[in-house]
Design an enzyme around this catalytic site. Structure first.
Site, mmCIF file in Angstrom:
data_model
loop_
_atom_site.group_PDB
_atom_site.id
_atom_site.type_symbol
_atom_site.label_atom_id
_atom_site.label_comp_id
_atom_site.label_asym_id
_atom_site.label_seq_id
_atom_site.Cartn_x
_atom_site.Cartn_y
_atom_site.Cartn_z
ATOM 1 N N ASP A 29 43.181 39.801 28.946
ATOM 2 C CA ASP A 29 44.093 40.396 29.917
ATOM 3 C C ASP A 29 45.496 39.874 29.595
ATOM 4 O O ASP A 29 45.687 38.665 29.451
ATOM 5 C CB ASP A 29 43.669 39.976 31.329
ATOM 6 N N ILE A 30 46.476 40.758 29.467
ATOM 7 C CA ILE A 30 47.830 40.316 29.111
ATOM 8 C C ILE A 30 48.607 39.780 30.320
ATOM 9 O O ILE A 30 49.718 39.265 30.164
ATOM 10 C CB ILE A 30 48.645 41.421 28.397
ATOM 11 N N GLU A 88 44.267 50.018 39.660
ATOM 12 C CA GLU A 88 45.376 50.383 38.781
ATOM 13 C C GLU A 88 44.962 51.240 37.600
ATOM 14 O O GLU A 88 45.714 52.099 37.172
ATOM 15 C CB GLU A 88 46.071 49.130 38.208
ATOM 16 N N HIS A 93 36.262 48.185 34.427
ATOM 17 C CA HIS A 93 36.555 46.954 33.697
ATOM 18 C C HIS A 93 36.026 45.753 34.466
ATOM 19 O O HIS A 93 36.186 45.640 35.662
ATOM 20 C CB HIS A 93 38.039 46.803 33.370
ATOM 21 N N HIS A 95 36.263 41.802 34.891
ATOM 22 C CA HIS A 95 37.122 40.647 34.664
ATOM 23 C C HIS A 95 36.244 39.411 34.493
ATOM 24 O O HIS A 95 35.387 39.142 35.343
ATOM 25 C CB HIS A 95 38.042 40.399 35.864
#
Length: 130
Positions: A29-30, A88, A93, A95
């Site tokens: 994750d950026i 978003e 996804h 995490h």
């Protein structure tokens, strides 16, 4: 229109790749909650996790577990938290977040890493996969 994650999977957007198989892709994750915060996504775009068929859901969880075990070896932490949350990006996804405290799980505490630090932790996680 392709999601940002599909663009990452296709190589249109750069990422710090962790792992890939025929059906899944994992990358850092950026905007991480903690160093090593990793996203595991199916290559097929599905908006909500409960819209996945059971077999695809179980395969995503197995892939995420494999990546999570490597993450736990590579990044010192009390445990690796797993969550499926967020509105978003309309692409499922998972995490995987190295937890030192519950603050790491709130998505309000963010870690600032340099590109070199991202690459270093990505290399460490990839090495732990083998």
């Amino acid at each position: 229109m392709a999601s940002i994650f599909t663009k990452i999977i296709n190589g249109d957007i750069p990422c710090y790749k962790i792992a890939e198989d025929d059906d899944h892709f994992a990358f850092l994750d950026i905007n991480p909650n903690a160093k090593g915060h990793t996203l595991c996504v199916p290559k097929k775009e599905v908006d909500k996790i409960l819209d996945m068929d059971e077999a695809s859901y179980m395969k995503l969880m197995a892939f995420s577990r494999k990546v999570g075990l490597a993450l736990e070896k590579a990044v010192p932490c009390k445990r690796v938290g797993m969550t499926v949350i967020g509105l978003e990006v309309p692409h499922v996804h998972v995490h995987l977040i190295p937890l030192q405290s519950m603050a790491n799980a709130t998505f309000q505490h963010k870690e600032n890493l340099t590109p070199e630090a991202f690459e270093k932790v990505a290399e460490e996680i990839r090495a732990a996969l083998t």
